[in-house]
Write a protein that holds these residues in place. Structure first.
Motif, mmCIF file in Angstrom:
data_model
loop_
_atom_site.group_PDB
_atom_site.id
_atom_site.type_symbol
_atom_site.label_atom_id
_atom_site.label_comp_id
_atom_site.label_asym_id
_atom_site.label_seq_id
_atom_site.Cartn_x
_atom_site.Cartn_y
_atom_site.Cartn_z
ATOM 1 N N THR A 120 24.382 33.644 36.264
ATOM 2 C CA THR A 120 23.123 33.896 35.566
ATOM 3 C C THR A 120 23.042 33.121 34.252
ATOM 4 O OG1 THR A 120 24.109 35.886 34.601
ATOM 5 C CG2 THR A 120 22.757 36.168 36.581
ATOM 6 N N GLU B 285 23.400 29.953 33.978
ATOM 7 C CA GLU B 285 22.573 28.781 34.279
ATOM 8 C C GLU B 285 21.092 29.130 34.202
ATOM 9 O OE1 GLU B 285 26.429 27.177 35.674
ATOM 10 O OE2 GLU B 285 25.492 29.151 35.736
ATOM 11 N N ARG B 286 20.727 30.320 34.688
ATOM 12 C CA ARG B 286 19.333 30.747 34.610
ATOM 13 C C ARG B 286 18.889 30.880 33.155
ATOM 14 N NH1 ARG B 286 17.117 34.275 38.514
ATOM 15 N NH2 ARG B 286 19.027 35.492 38.531
ATOM 16 N N TYR C 34 18.468 27.492 31.673
ATOM 17 C CA TYR C 34 17.310 26.829 32.269
ATOM 18 C C TYR C 34 16.020 27.340 31.630
ATOM 19 C CZ TYR C 34 14.318 24.843 35.925
ATOM 20 O OH TYR C 34 13.363 24.116 36.598
ATOM 21 N N TYR D 185 11.873 34.264 39.977
ATOM 22 C CA TYR D 185 13.138 33.788 39.402
ATOM 23 C C TYR D 185 13.439 34.440 38.054
ATOM 24 C CZ TYR D 185 12.775 30.359 43.079
ATOM 25 O OH TYR D 185 12.663 29.756 44.303
ATOM 26 N N LEU E 246 18.619 31.992 41.906
ATOM 27 C CA LEU E 246 18.499 31.008 40.837
ATOM 28 C C LEU E 246 17.344 30.060 41.153
ATOM 29 C CD1 LEU E 246 22.230 30.157 40.046
ATOM 30 C CD2 LEU E 246 20.722 31.814 38.948
ATOM 31 N N ASP E 247 16.700 29.549 40.115
ATOM 32 C CA ASP E 247 15.558 28.656 40.287
ATOM 33 C C ASP E 247 15.903 27.512 41.238
ATOM 34 O OD1 ASP E 247 15.354 29.998 37.604
ATOM 35 O OD2 ASP E 247 13.397 29.016 37.657
ATOM 36 N N ILE F 91 17.376 24.580 39.580
ATOM 37 C CA ILE F 91 18.787 24.692 39.181
ATOM 38 C C ILE F 91 19.662 24.173 40.310
ATOM 39 C CG2 ILE F 91 20.678 26.311 38.707
ATOM 40 C CD1 ILE F 91 18.730 28.011 37.136
ATOM 41 N N TRP G 102 22.424 31.932 44.945
ATOM 42 C CA TRP G 102 22.582 33.203 44.230
ATOM 43 C C TRP G 102 23.630 33.068 43.139
ATOM 44 C CZ3 TRP G 102 18.821 36.264 45.945
ATOM 45 C CH2 TRP G 102 18.373 36.105 47.259
ATOM 46 N N PRO G 103 23.522 33.843 42.069
ATOM 47 C CA PRO G 103 24.600 33.867 41.084
ATOM 48 C C PRO G 103 25.939 34.169 41.764
ATOM 49 C CG PRO G 103 22.689 35.045 40.248
ATOM 50 C CD PRO G 103 22.389 34.727 41.691
#
Length: 344
Positions: free
Chosen positions: A30, A32-33, A36, A47, A63-64, A67, A100-101
């Protein structure tokens, strides 16, 4: 004594049929989310909220899509575009499974085309790249072509092979995430009331907002995606001494800006084509507009697909793309053709 450092591949080092397993696998979380959403004004509800995603039939918020694209793309740079002059285009891109995370992604590319340029100093290389998760499942695939420097302008050119690529991914070949269901879609929480039936083929949408790109955020983003292309970091790699803004940074910025008018275009599932029309540099203000190119229903409950042209500019008037000569106008940064999933 043999050198241990890697100068990267040059045009002469590629051959059609060559398969390259890229280092280094990356586990995404998460974090990275969060980064982002810090770098881009991204706020599509699917997202952003586990609860919204669960109401749409998914176990949680994935995740987007971008990403996944950036991580898979970044893995390929040391082998494909470290010595690139420019990334030229994309085709046949499909998102095959949500990321997914906790997933671990790696990338594999196959060289599918090569063509030396007339100047004898560079050539174009086409690769088909796949992003693979820890279960061996392909989550993303796409073709891109890149202009790469030759090591020696006097060296012989490989035999020209230009691949035939589909102009558009047929709607029936789009992969809809398992369980996705928009029949109970909450338009209030999503941010806009516009559904699939509200959009018409040929309709154009000015996304209104703009974001001025700065060196610092670009450097952070490019490092986040582990993109090591010299033109993004080393000011001696370009004749004008500038650092080129990573094209994916422009893609994500434009996609995020498209929320204003396309808030319900929740998931990107296909990349039909794309071109980085002109370079983006620090200080440029990115704006975006879209055109609806096609519409299709899917087999998933309440889920439709829009084929959209997303254009990023650096201040040009909306809905202007090419001049009378057929070339992109100088203010156009990006021309992207993609499929997105929206509620019916």
């Amino acid at each position: 004594m043999a050198a241990k450092t890697n100068p990267g591949r040059f045009f002469e080092d590629y051959a059609v049929g060559q398969v390259i397993d890229h280092a280094v696998p990356r586990t995404v979380q998460t974090g990275e989310r969060a980064l982002y959403h810090m770098l881009y004004p991204a706020r599509h509800a699917l997202y952003s909220s586990d609860l919204f995603a669960q109401a749409c039939g998914l176990p949680a918020s994935p995740l987007d899509d971008m990403i996944a694209f950036h991580v898979v793309f970044g893995k390929t740079v040391p082998d494909i575009s470290l010595n690139a002059v420019a990334n030229l285009g994309y085709a046949e891109g499909r998102w095959l499974s949500p990321v997914w995370p906790g997933d671990t992604l790696r990338s594999v590319s196959e060289v599918i085309g090569v063509k030396e340029n007339s100047n004898g100093k560079t050539g174009v290389v086409w690769v088909r790249t796949k992003g693979v998760n820890q279960h061996g499942a392909v989550v993303l695939e796409y073709v891109r072509w890149v202009m790469v420097r030759k090591r020696d302008a006097a060296s012989d050119a490989p035999e020209t092979v230009v691949p035939e690529l589909s102009q558009v991914i047929p709607a029936e070949q789009l992969v809809i995430p398992k369980g996705l269901d928009f029949t109970a879609y909450d338009f209030t929480l999503a941010g806009e009331p516009h559904r699939w039936g509200d959009y018409e083929v040929g309709e154009q949408i000015d996304h209104v907002d703009g974001v001025t790109v700065e060196e610092a955020e670009h450097m952070m983003a490019t490092r986040l995606w582990q993109n090591t292309a010299k033109v993004h970091f080393d000011t001696t790699a370009r004749p004008d001494g500038s650092r080129l803004i990573y094209g994916g940074h422009v893609i994500s910025m434009a996609r995020a800006l498209s929320f204003n008018g396309l808030a319900n275009a929740q998931m990107v599932v296909g990349l039909n084509g794309g071109a980085h029309a002109n370079p983006c540099l620090a200080g440029d203000t990115v704006r975006a507009w879209s055109e609806v190119l096609d519409k299709a229903e899917t087999g998933a409950p309440g889920v439709g697909a829009l084929r959209l042209r997303l254009v990023a500019t650096k201040g040009g008037a909306p809905f202007s793309l090419k001049g009378a000569d057929g070339k992109y106008l100088p203010d156009v940064l990006l021309d992207l053709d993609y499929w997105a999933l929206v509620p019916l």
